[in-house]
Design an enzyme around this catalytic site. Structure first.
Site, PDB file in Angstrom:
ATOM      1  N   CYS A  43       0.842  -1.196   0.000  1.00 55.57           N
ATOM      2  CA  CYS A  43       0.000   0.000   0.000  1.00 55.57           C
ATOM      3  C   CYS A  43       0.884   1.255   0.000  1.00 55.57           C
ATOM      4  O   CYS A  43       1.984   1.260   0.538  1.00 55.57           O
ATOM      5  CB  CYS A  43      -0.910   0.005   1.226  1.00 55.57           C
ATOM      6  SG  CYS A  43      -2.069   1.402   1.249  1.00 55.57           S
ATOM      7  N   ASP A  45       0.415   3.758   1.684  1.00 53.96           N
ATOM      8  CA  ASP A  45       0.390   4.341   3.032  1.00 53.96           C
ATOM      9  C   ASP A  45       1.803   4.621   3.558  1.00 53.96           C
ATOM     10  O   ASP A  45       2.680   3.751   3.521  1.00 53.96           O
ATOM     11  CB  ASP A  45      -0.332   3.353   3.979  1.00 53.96           C
ATOM     12  CG  ASP A  45      -0.689   3.985   5.311  1.00 53.96           C
ATOM     13  OD1 ASP A  45       0.225   4.469   6.002  1.00 53.96           O
ATOM     14  OD2 ASP A  45      -1.886   3.992   5.661  1.00 53.96           O
ATOM     15  N   ARG A  47       2.976   4.724   6.337  1.00 55.65           N
ATOM     16  CA  ARG A  47       3.390   3.973   7.527  1.00 55.65           C
ATOM     17  C   ARG A  47       3.832   2.547   7.221  1.00 55.65           C
ATOM     18  O   ARG A  47       4.117   1.767   8.131  1.00 55.65           O
ATOM     19  CB  ARG A  47       2.232   3.947   8.546  1.00 55.65           C
ATOM     20  CG  ARG A  47       1.811   5.327   9.021  1.00 55.65           C
ATOM     21  CD  ARG A  47       0.442   5.290   9.665  1.00 55.65           C
ATOM     22  NE  ARG A  47      -0.600   4.917   8.693  1.00 55.65           N
ATOM     23  CZ  ARG A  47      -1.894   4.764   8.995  1.00 55.65           C
ATOM     24  NH1 ARG A  47      -2.285   4.947  10.248  1.00 55.65           N
ATOM     25  NH2 ARG A  47      -2.765   4.439   8.070  1.00 55.65           N
ATOM     26  N   HIS A  99      -2.304  -4.064   4.892  1.00 55.03           N
ATOM     27  CA  HIS A  99      -2.096  -3.685   6.296  1.00 55.03           C
ATOM     28  C   HIS A  99      -3.426  -3.342   6.943  1.00 55.03           C
ATOM     29  O   HIS A  99      -4.315  -2.773   6.306  1.00 55.03           O
ATOM     30  CB  HIS A  99      -1.132  -2.498   6.406  1.00 55.03           C
ATOM     31  CG  HIS A  99      -1.666  -1.220   5.827  1.00 55.03           C
ATOM     32  ND1 HIS A  99      -2.149  -0.189   6.606  1.00 55.03           N
ATOM     33  CD2 HIS A  99      -1.815  -0.814   4.550  1.00 55.03           C
ATOM     34  CE1 HIS A  99      -2.554   0.808   5.812  1.00 55.03           C
ATOM     35  NE2 HIS A  99      -2.365   0.455   4.568  1.00 55.03           N
ATOM     36  N   CYS A 102      -6.059   0.075   6.883  1.00 51.54           N
ATOM     37  CA  CYS A 102      -5.811   0.642   5.552  1.00 51.54           C
ATOM     38  C   CYS A 102      -6.919   1.636   5.166  1.00 51.54           C
ATOM     39  O   CYS A 102      -8.106   1.289   5.131  1.00 51.54           O
ATOM     40  CB  CYS A 102      -5.740  -0.480   4.523  1.00 51.54           C
ATOM     41  SG  CYS A 102      -5.385   0.098   2.848  1.00 51.54           S
TER      42      CYS A 102
HETATM   43 CO    CO Z   1      -3.402   1.205   2.997  1.00 54.76          CO
END
Ligand code: CO
Length: 210
Positions: A43, A45, A47, A99, A102
């Site tokens: 992803c 993302d 993090r 994750h 998400c």
């Molecule tokens: Co995500």
């Protein structure tokens, strides 16, 4: 206070000099080429940085990231990365890593209009629809969301298996594909054990005669 992009440039300088201190040939060696054994589809993302959470170094993982780690069979970007990783770099493993928590999954679970992103999130709504019986039997909304994160990974692993690129590599007995989920609350990756390394795992309609 430094603007955030200036902080990145300064951080880069610090990092580069630190690396050179540890190993004067660090960048010379990296410049020789890459030989990663894994392709990571994760992803976007901020993090979930592939190298950091797997304790790997530059050169060890070939990476593709998009919102909610989706494998779309018409996505030229993903297919180019997959093709290059498998046919040129000869990676041995392709890992789809979702994750928990998400944002893409959370958005797809709602009925909110997400503007242009609706088109991308639609892929996840299809996963929900396919597994709606299982998902709607889960009373707790957070648990349902977590399960959709997992089912999305499982479906994206299957989407990989449906590509000629993966099937061809299977013919040569060269590739395994995996589905993982990263937990941001404890930093640990869970292996969903949806590993595939042969075509028999796939519905016949998706198998190519190679
Ligand atoms: Co995500």
């Amino acid at each position: 206070m430094k603007r955030s992009y200036e902080r990145l440039l300064q951080g880069n300088k610090n990092w580069a000099s630190e690396k050179l201190k540890q190993n004067p040939n660090y960048f010379k060696d990296l410049a020789m080429g890459q030989n990663p054994e894994c392709l990571w589809i994760g992803c976007s993302d901020s993090r979930v940085p592939a190298n950091e959470i797997t304790g790997t170094k530059s050169g060890e993982i070939f990476v593709h990231r998009n919102i909610a780690n989706v494998v779309v069979h018409t996505d030229m970007n993903l297919l180019s990365v997959l093709y290059y990783a498998v046919e040129v770099l000869h990676v041995k493993h392709v890992i789809v890593c979702g994750h928990y928590g998400c944002g893409g999954i959370i958005a797809a679970l709602s009925n909110k209009d997400n503007g242009f992103s609706n088109n991308w999130l639609r892929n996840i709504k299809e996963v929900y629809d396919k597994h709606s019986n299982e998902l709607e039997a889960i009373a707790d909304p957070k648990e349902r969301e977590n399960r959709l994160v997992e089912l999305n990974v499982v479906e994206q692993v299957m989407n990989l298996a449906k590509t000629k690129i993966v099937q061809q590599a299977w013919e040569r007995r060269e590739l395994q594909i995996h589905g993982w989920v990263y937990g941001m609350s404890d930093g640990l990756i869970k292996d969903l054990h949806v590993m595939h390394d042969e075509i028999t795992d796939l519905s016949p309609i998706f198998r190519y005669e190679l």
